[in-house]
Design an enzyme around this catalytic site. Structure first.
Site, PDB file in Angstrom:
ATOM      1  N   THR A  79     -28.244   1.541   4.213  1.00 12.14           N
ATOM      2  CA  THR A  79     -29.403   0.649   4.305  1.00 12.14           C
ATOM      3  C   THR A  79     -28.877  -0.776   4.233  1.00 12.14           C
ATOM      4  OG1 THR A  79     -30.793   2.256   3.167  1.00 12.14           O
ATOM      5  CG2 THR A  79     -31.596  -0.012   3.252  1.00 12.14           C
ATOM      6  N   LYS A  98     -37.198   1.069   8.188  1.00  4.63           N
ATOM      7  CA  LYS A  98     -36.934   1.370   6.776  1.00  4.63           C
ATOM      8  C   LYS A  98     -37.457   0.251   5.870  1.00  4.63           C
ATOM      9  CE  LYS A  98     -34.317   2.733   3.105  1.00  4.63           C
ATOM     10  NZ  LYS A  98     -34.145   3.945   2.401  1.00  4.63           N
ATOM     11  N   LYS A 155     -33.414  -3.599  -3.944  1.00  7.71           N
ATOM     12  CA  LYS A 155     -32.459  -3.825  -2.853  1.00  7.71           C
ATOM     13  C   LYS A 155     -33.208  -3.830  -1.518  1.00  7.71           C
ATOM     14  CE  LYS A 155     -28.848  -1.892  -0.032  1.00  7.71           C
ATOM     15  NZ  LYS A 155     -27.913  -0.868   0.329  1.00  7.71           N
TER      16      LYS A 155
HETATM   17  P1  NAD Z   1     -23.074   4.701  -3.868  1.00 16.26           P
HETATM   18  O1  NAD Z   1     -22.696   3.394  -4.469  1.00 16.26           O
HETATM   19  O2  NAD Z   1     -23.223   5.907  -4.728  1.00 16.26           O
HETATM   20  O3  NAD Z   1     -22.042   5.070  -2.680  1.00 16.26           O
HETATM   21  C1  NAD Z   1     -21.408   4.145  -1.861  1.00 16.26           C
HETATM   22  C2  NAD Z   1     -19.953   4.577  -1.743  1.00 16.26           C
HETATM   23  O4  NAD Z   1     -19.282   3.714  -0.837  1.00 16.26           O
HETATM   24  C3  NAD Z   1     -19.180   4.510  -3.072  1.00 16.26           C
HETATM   25  O5  NAD Z   1     -18.641   5.777  -3.363  1.00 16.26           O
HETATM   26  C4  NAD Z   1     -18.110   3.449  -2.825  1.00 16.26           C
HETATM   27  O6  NAD Z   1     -16.894   3.732  -3.494  1.00 16.26           O
HETATM   28  C5  NAD Z   1     -17.954   3.543  -1.329  1.00 16.26           C
HETATM   29  N1  NAD Z   1     -17.383   2.340  -0.728  1.00 16.26           N
HETATM   30  C6  NAD Z   1     -17.687   1.040  -0.974  1.00 16.26           C
HETATM   31  N2  NAD Z   1     -16.943   0.232  -0.194  1.00 16.26           N
HETATM   32  C7  NAD Z   1     -16.150   1.037   0.553  1.00 16.26           C
HETATM   33  C8  NAD Z   1     -15.174   0.802   1.554  1.00 16.26           C
HETATM   34  N3  NAD Z   1     -14.837  -0.440   1.914  1.00 16.26           N
HETATM   35  N4  NAD Z   1     -14.566   1.864   2.119  1.00 16.26           N
HETATM   36  C9  NAD Z   1     -14.888   3.130   1.756  1.00 16.26           C
HETATM   37  N5  NAD Z   1     -15.815   3.415   0.808  1.00 16.26           N
HETATM   38  C10 NAD Z   1     -16.427   2.384   0.221  1.00 16.26           C
HETATM   39  O7  NAD Z   1     -24.446   4.427  -3.064  1.00 16.26           O
HETATM   40  P2  NAD Z   1     -25.467   5.505  -2.484  1.00 16.26           P
HETATM   41  O8  NAD Z   1     -26.578   5.729  -3.451  1.00 16.26           O
HETATM   42  O9  NAD Z   1     -24.701   6.663  -1.952  1.00 16.26           O
HETATM   43  O10 NAD Z   1     -26.078   4.676  -1.267  1.00 16.26           O
HETATM   44  C11 NAD Z   1     -25.389   4.492  -0.044  1.00 16.26           C
HETATM   45  C12 NAD Z   1     -26.334   3.813   0.930  1.00 16.26           C
HETATM   46  O11 NAD Z   1     -27.499   4.609   1.101  1.00 16.26           O
HETATM   47  C13 NAD Z   1     -26.809   2.441   0.459  1.00 16.26           C
HETATM   48  O12 NAD Z   1     -26.877   1.573   1.562  1.00 16.26           O
HETATM   49  C14 NAD Z   1     -28.202   2.735  -0.100  1.00 16.26           C
HETATM   50  O13 NAD Z   1     -29.065   1.624  -0.049  1.00 16.26           O
HETATM   51  C15 NAD Z   1     -28.670   3.858   0.811  1.00 16.26           C
HETATM   52  N6  NAD Z   1     -29.679   4.744   0.247  1.00 16.26           N
HETATM   53  C16 NAD Z   1     -29.548   5.218  -1.022  1.00 16.26           C
HETATM   54  C17 NAD Z   1     -30.539   6.052  -1.528  1.00 16.26           C
HETATM   55  C18 NAD Z   1     -30.437   6.617  -2.919  1.00 16.26           C
HETATM   56  O14 NAD Z   1     -31.424   7.192  -3.396  1.00 16.26           O
HETATM   57  N7  NAD Z   1     -29.299   6.517  -3.593  1.00 16.26           N
HETATM   58  C19 NAD Z   1     -31.641   6.411  -0.732  1.00 16.26           C
HETATM   59  C20 NAD Z   1     -31.713   5.947   0.571  1.00 16.26           C
HETATM   60  C21 NAD Z   1     -30.725   5.100   1.053  1.00 16.26           C
END
Ligand code: NAD
Length: 297
Positions: A97, A172, A247
């Site tokens: 997102t 979204k 966010k």
């Molecule tokens: P998270 O922080 O758990 O996961 C993100 C991952 O990306 C982490 O494991 C981090 O180590 C990795 N990362 C960061 N920089 C990196 C790089 N340069 N190279 C490789 N890996 C890297 O977050 P999440 O909850 O999994 O969310 C991910 C996305 O999904 C976000 O954009 C969030 O807004 C969206 N989202 C989350 C939810 C939710 O409920 N958690 C729901 C819908 C959408």
């Protein structure tokens, strides 16, 4: 031939999503900055790599699930990033997102380099990611959408083509701005009803069958009782944490500014959720705004 998918970002969402791709028979390669995430991924049958450069080299499809627009842009455009190291003809899917402008910028760069790319943000949270029932909102050409669809299917309950690049992110942020506003509206109505001596269940029965009916009321009711599965019955544990709602609201406000739109209710919702977060309640489910507005949180 089995397609190889490079999955970058194996966090709360990416990890279960990648497991569903493995379950569907894809060959899945993975990369994350956190070693423990790579270990978990390897235990599920994925093949871990130590850099973006290496993980994309043999991939037919790249999926990214990362925290922010700045990180997405870096991962794609860096010298050691996706564009510079992936095979010609690979399909690129960003499920993170992020802001609409960055999504459009990165997909324009992708098409200048000859790649098809879609933005495909999701709703449904960690539960939907684990169950393979996420809703994907996809922006990109019709051809790119048709290519992305079978890849997204093992992770999806619903896949909607929202229009050209960036329109997935647009759908979204518009949806989540509406959700924030409607949750505050439902919460204000319950709080006022309580102050006037109205029973929660009685008000629910009236409003859920009347013109006040909406998802925030009937599927995610912010008072305990009427909807047993809502976080209000579990001490407002998320669910969908206030920080995550905030966010998305900030991304919505960024889009409001760059498009010159007028969204006074969205702006007020962002203000209210910012105050809730700053009061130390970012980890509380966003429906806890009912207690925050009542001065009880
Ligand atoms: P998270 O922080 O758990 O996961 C993100 C991952 O990306 C982490 O494991 C981090 O180590 C990795 N990362 C960061 N920089 C990196 C790089 N340069 N190279 C490789 N890996 C890297 O977050 P999440 O909850 O999994 O969310 C991910 C996305 O999904 C976000 O954009 C969030 O807004 C969206 N989202 C989350 C939810 C939710 O409920 N958690 C729901 C819908 C959408």
């Amino acid at each position: 031939m089995t397609q190889t998918i490079a999955f970058i970002g194996l966090g709360n969402m990416g990890m279960p999503m990648s497991k569903n791709l493995l379950g569907a028979g894809y060959r899945v390669f993975g990369f994350d900055l956190v070693a423990a995430n790579l270990e978990g991924f390897a235990k599920s049958g994925g093949k871990p790599f130590r850099s973006v450069e290496e993980v994309v080299a043999e991939a037919d499809v790249v999926i990214t699930m990362l925290p922010s627009g700045a990180i997405v842009k870096k991962v794609y455009t860096d010298e050691k990033g996706v564009f510079a190291n992936v095979k010609a003809g690979a399909l690129l899917i960003d499920c993170s997102t992020i802001d609409v402008d960055t999504a459009r910028e990165v997909s324009t760069l992708a098409s200048e380099k000859g790649f098809e790319m879609v933005d495909a943000p999701v709703s449904g949270g960690v539960g939907g990611a684990a169950a393979g029932t996420l809703a994907f909102m996809v922006g990109g050409t019709a051809e790119a959408f048709e290519r992305a669809k079978p890849v997204l299917e093992p992770m999806a309950g619903k896949i909607v083509h929202c229009g050209p690049s960036g329109n997935g992110q647009a759908a979204k942020v518009c949806n989540n701005m509406l959700l924030a506003i409607s949750m505050i509206g439902v919460s204000e109505a319950f709080n006022l009803g309580r102050a006037l001596g109205l029973d929660d269940q009685v008000f629910f029965d009236v409003a859920s069958n009347a013109s006040g009916q909406c998802w925030s009321l009937t599927s995610y009711c912010p008072v305990p009782g009427p909807v047993p599965t809502s976080p209000a019955n579990n001490d407002y544990k998320p669910g969908f944490a206030t920080t995550l709602m905030l966010k998305d609201l900030r991304l919505a406000m960024q889009a409001v500014e760059s498009s010159g739109s007028n969204t006074p209710m969205g702006a007020k919702a962002a203000e209210i959720y910012t105050a809730m977060d700053e009061a130390g309640h970012g980890g509380v489910d966003f429906s806890g705004v009912l207690k925050h507005l009542a001065g009880k949180l």
